[in-house]
Structure formats: C-alpha cells, structure tokens
Design a protein around this motif. Sequence first.
Motif, mmCIF file in Angstrom:
data_model
loop_
_atom_site.group_PDB
_atom_site.id
_atom_site.type_symbol
_atom_site.label_atom_id
_atom_site.label_comp_id
_atom_site.label_asym_id
_atom_site.label_seq_id
_atom_site.Cartn_x
_atom_site.Cartn_y
_atom_site.Cartn_z
ATOM 1 N N ALA A 76 -5.648 -10.741 -12.379
ATOM 2 C CA ALA A 76 -7.004 -11.760 -11.734
ATOM 3 C C ALA A 76 -7.660 -11.550 -10.685
ATOM 4 C CB ALA A 76 -5.471 -11.995 -10.539
ATOM 5 N N GLY A 77 -8.050 -10.413 -10.149
ATOM 6 C CA GLY A 77 -9.119 -10.330 -8.593
ATOM 7 C C GLY A 77 -10.528 -10.301 -9.441
ATOM 8 N N HIS A 78 -10.890 -10.182 -10.265
ATOM 9 C CA HIS A 78 -12.239 -10.485 -11.362
ATOM 10 C C HIS A 78 -12.948 -11.912 -11.223
ATOM 11 C CE1 HIS A 78 -11.722 -9.394 -15.467
ATOM 12 N NE2 HIS A 78 -12.691 -10.248 -15.126
ATOM 13 N N GLU A 79 -11.927 -12.635 -12.702
ATOM 14 C CA GLU A 79 -11.897 -13.097 -12.939
ATOM 15 C C GLU A 79 -12.088 -14.674 -12.338
ATOM 16 O OE1 GLU A 79 -11.286 -16.494 -16.601
ATOM 17 O OE2 GLU A 79 -11.216 -14.100 -16.287
ATOM 18 N N THR A 80 -10.806 -14.916 -11.222
ATOM 19 C CA THR A 80 -11.674 -16.148 -10.341
ATOM 20 C C THR A 80 -11.941 -15.909 -10.270
ATOM 21 O OG1 THR A 80 -9.737 -14.512 -9.184
ATOM 22 C CG2 THR A 80 -8.153 -16.243 -10.164
ATOM 23 N N THR A 81 -12.799 -15.460 -9.216
ATOM 24 C CA THR A 81 -13.973 -14.921 -8.204
ATOM 25 C C THR A 81 -14.773 -15.350 -9.164
ATOM 26 O OG1 THR A 81 -13.248 -13.390 -6.487
ATOM 27 C CG2 THR A 81 -15.664 -13.608 -6.698
ATOM 28 N N ALA A 82 -15.230 -14.446 -10.908
ATOM 29 C CA ALA A 82 -16.247 -14.714 -11.137
ATOM 30 C C ALA A 82 -16.560 -16.285 -11.621
ATOM 31 C CB ALA A 82 -16.051 -13.769 -12.237
ATOM 32 N N ASN A 83 -15.346 -16.754 -12.083
ATOM 33 C CA ASN A 83 -15.581 -18.004 -12.336
ATOM 34 C C ASN A 83 -16.283 -19.203 -11.152
ATOM 35 O OD1 ASN A 83 -14.999 -18.288 -15.282
ATOM 36 N ND2 ASN A 83 -12.827 -18.006 -14.768
ATOM 37 N N ALA A 84 -15.991 -18.976 -9.714
ATOM 38 C CA ALA A 84 -16.045 -19.603 -8.547
ATOM 39 C C ALA A 84 -17.745 -19.036 -8.549
ATOM 40 C CB ALA A 84 -15.470 -18.798 -7.410
ATOM 41 N N LEU A 85 -17.775 -17.991 -8.710
ATOM 42 C CA LEU A 85 -19.434 -17.657 -8.540
ATOM 43 C C LEU A 85 -19.852 -18.450 -9.399
ATOM 44 C CD1 LEU A 85 -19.210 -13.786 -6.860
ATOM 45 C CD2 LEU A 85 -19.997 -16.196 -5.923
ATOM 46 N N SER A 86 -20.082 -18.670 -10.705
ATOM 47 C CA SER A 86 -20.671 -18.992 -11.723
ATOM 48 C C SER A 86 -20.409 -20.387 -11.074
ATOM 49 C CB SER A 86 -19.619 -19.292 -12.706
ATOM 50 O OG SER A 86 -19.764 -18.110 -13.410
ATOM 51 N N TRP A 87 -20.184 -21.674 -11.192
ATOM 52 C CA TRP A 87 -20.111 -22.569 -10.866
ATOM 53 C C TRP A 87 -20.428 -22.905 -9.168
ATOM 54 C CZ3 TRP A 87 -19.008 -25.454 -14.385
ATOM 55 C CH2 TRP A 87 -18.227 -25.329 -14.918
ATOM 56 N N THR A 88 -20.010 -21.577 -8.740
ATOM 57 C CA THR A 88 -21.709 -22.469 -6.839
ATOM 58 C C THR A 88 -22.475 -22.481 -7.619
ATOM 59 O OG1 THR A 88 -19.855 -20.990 -6.097
ATOM 60 C CG2 THR A 88 -22.514 -21.087 -4.878
ATOM 61 N N TRP A 89 -23.407 -21.185 -8.895
ATOM 62 C CA TRP A 89 -24.773 -21.454 -9.407
ATOM 63 C C TRP A 89 -24.952 -22.965 -9.855
ATOM 64 C CZ3 TRP A 89 -26.762 -18.210 -6.753
ATOM 65 C CH2 TRP A 89 -26.515 -16.815 -6.476
ATOM 66 N N TYR A 90 -24.321 -23.200 -10.952
ATOM 67 C CA TYR A 90 -24.047 -24.435 -11.430
ATOM 68 C C TYR A 90 -25.217 -25.053 -11.009
ATOM 69 C CZ TYR A 90 -22.946 -28.713 -13.970
ATOM 70 O OH TYR A 90 -22.571 -30.182 -14.384
ATOM 71 N N LEU A 91 -23.803 -25.463 -9.179
ATOM 72 C CA LEU A 91 -24.037 -26.768 -8.223
ATOM 73 C C LEU A 91 -24.868 -26.343 -7.975
ATOM 74 C CD1 LEU A 91 -20.187 -26.468 -6.862
ATOM 75 C CD2 LEU A 91 -21.470 -28.310 -7.724
ATOM 76 N N LEU A 92 -25.369 -25.652 -6.911
ATOM 77 C CA LEU A 92 -27.244 -25.007 -6.464
ATOM 78 C C LEU A 92 -27.878 -25.414 -6.872
ATOM 79 C CD1 LEU A 92 -26.016 -21.412 -4.586
ATOM 80 C CD2 LEU A 92 -26.637 -23.797 -3.406
ATOM 81 N N ALA A 93 -27.948 -25.124 -8.861
ATOM 82 C CA ALA A 93 -28.171 -25.733 -9.716
ATOM 83 C C ALA A 93 -29.160 -27.149 -9.538
ATOM 84 C CB ALA A 93 -28.879 -25.296 -10.755
#
Length: 436
Positions: free
Chosen positions: A247-264
């Motif tokens: 739970a600790g890595h999966e959630t933050t990893a996806n949050a960061l992935s979507w952050t990069w997608y939105l910034l792009a």
Amino acid sequence: MGHLWEFKQHPLAIMAAWRREYGDLVHFRLGTRSCYLISHPDLAEEALLHKPDDFGKIYHPDKPTGLGLVLGNGLLTSDGPVWKKNRRLIQPVFHRQRVTAMAHEMVAAGKELLQRWENLDAQPVDVAVEMMKITLDVITRTMFSASLLHEVGHLAPALDTLLRYAFRSFHNPFRLPLWVPTPGNRAFQEAKASVDRLIYGLISERRHGRDRYNDLLDHLLHAVDEDTGLGLSDDQLRDELLTIAAAGHETTANALSWTWYLLAAHHDVRARLYDELAHILHSRTPVIEDVSRLVYTRAVFEEALRLYPPAPALQRKALRDTSLGGCPINAGSLVIIALWNIHRHPEFWTEPDAFQPDRFTAAAGTTFHRLAWMPFGAGHRTCIGNHFAMIEGPLLLALIAQRYELDLAPHYHVEPEVAVTVRPKHGLKMIVRRRV
C-alpha cells in the motif's frame, strides 16, 4: 448478475455517470449483493465519522476476499480487536517527527532515479514503472533499512499480479477456489510465494541478527501487546510488512504518475512549478525543511490527488440495519463511498474536471467541506501513512522536476483503470529531457 458486468468493465465511468443521472445516493446490485453508491461528502461523513459502528470493513479472517487474499490480517484489511491492536503497535512508526527524519532516505531514493536517467535525455520511458521503482525503494529504505531496488525486477510484477487478482476476485461471485489450477490461480500462487520468500527472509535475517534499527521492522519485532504481553508471530509480521510495502509504494507511485501526466498537459502550471523550484531551491537538492516552503509544488500534488485519488472508493459493509441521508440501508449491504465522484462534485468544486492547483494554496482563500477532499480516507481508519505520503510526494516531485521535463510520448493515449488503485492502463510513456 445485476450491474456486475458494466461495473467491473468501467467502474470510474459508471460511478460518474450514475451520480450525474441519479444523484448522490444510488442503489444497485452486484450479483445478488445489494449495494449503495455514495457521492456526497455529507453522506461520507455520516458513514465514516458519525456511524462507524454501523459501517465496518468487509473482514473475513477465515475466508479472505479481495485484498485479504494478499495482505492477510494486516492493518488495511483487518477489523475489530485485531485492527485496534495492530494500529496501536504501528502508529508510533508514523509519528510526524519520525517521518520527518525519514526524508533523507526519500531524497536518496530520488537520487538513484536521477542517476538511472542520466542517459535517457529525450528518450521515452514508462514513468509509471519508474515511479513504482522509486516509491518501492523509499518504502523499503525507510521501513526495512534496506534498499530492495535490486529485487524490483520480480517484486513489482509479483505485487501487480497479486493486487489485480485481489481486485478481480472481490466483485466476482463466480470465482473458483484458489486450489483449482486455473492460469489466474497459478499466477497468483506463484506471485504470492515469491513475495512471501522475500518478506519471511527479511524477518528471519533480522530475528537472528544482533543489530538494532530504527525502522518499522525492528519496531514490530520488539513490540509487545500490552494486554497479552505477547509479541507478533512471523505470520503477523508478514501481513503488516506486506501491507505497508504494497500500500505504501503503490498509492504514492500512482499519485506521482498522474502528477507528471497532468503537468505535461498544462504547461502554464508546469512553468509556475519550475519558477517556484528555482526561487526556493536555487538548484540545490531539496530537504525536509523545503516541503513547507514549496507551497505551489505541494498544491500541484494535492490537486493531482483530487483528480486521480489512488483509491477511487472506500468500501464498507452495513453491520446492522441503519440509514444514510434518511434512506434505510439493510444489514449486509455494501456501501461504496466514491472518492472519484466526491473529488469532482460540482457542488464543491468549480470546473471540477480542470487541473487547478491554486485551489490548494492559501492565496486562493477557498474553504470547502472537510470531506470534499479525502484521498487518505477519513475517520478512525484514516490512512496511517498520510503524513508520510505528503512529504514523499512533494519532495520527489521537486527533486525530479528540478532536473527533468517530462512530456507525453507522441500519439500515446492514456486511460485510467482500476486495479485496487487508479493507474494508467497501458503505462505512461513519456519523453524525458534534461532541464539543467
């Protein structure tokens, strides 16, 4: 079958469509199970804060389903006395002061990623995979005092197999028992055996060693229940360690992935982010003290969590006949609190589908319902790692954005899917370019 097929195929789209068409409290069926979709923070507050004894976790320790198949009786899946005892034992590890001290390991994991990207200038990379690597590195460094980056090649795919199987099984009333050797069951058993070998190996190594560490594993190894005077068995340790790791890595990893997608997709937001990083950091490596100073960086991460909450819904079971918003809810009914809908509810968010980080800056002066944004849940079962994530996310975002610019690969279509968490369905291919 009820609405089982369409809900399994397109859960995010279905939840959003039902709210638009039928409102904030919708009754439907998954197979023979009676279900209620909750899409308003008032109803979420009633269930999670005012009536927690009426709405409990779906917990069957002797016949596990969903995540219980993977995480056993860990903190995320257990309930009642087991959950209370384990929450009490684990809570000190996530105390704000201790989490703050872990920031240097987060930065160290970030530097490992930057080093791996040294030769990737203007080349495509699957950022979703890279974020899984970096957050798994962070969680193992901080929780187990050992980087397992060398294990990522088989650990990350194994965890992915386990979580996908857990999600599919939870809503499938026709699932065959695990002992039936179907391809899916065999893949699950092999993945579980691989992960268990690693976790039990860490436990055994630490039990037989003489050194002491200031981490989760050491804390739980020496923790004693104040009621019984007993410590945790290896199986109990396995469940808690795997829960934190998964739970600790999966959630933050996806949050960061979507952050990069939105910034792009929003170059104006990205430019403001770069300006803040240059003004606050002056090209130096960010440290824990910078997290509070990087106001816009944190707002970018919070807005990404609003649009793409890692957990799109919270599930509860009506433990007795009760009600929500005046509507009777029968005992045994499944209540799905749709964070996906609440985070985009037009009553609480102007232009709810727009990426506007200013919503979360003090300058915006916006006040909203306390449960209109709850990516970490609410009530007594609020995610124990919320403070950890809100340091790790902005810190890694600042560290990477300071050095690299990420743009979506040409003609690459991104679609969200639910496999316990919300993730890019086909990965996230992006072009990585050096900034400095």
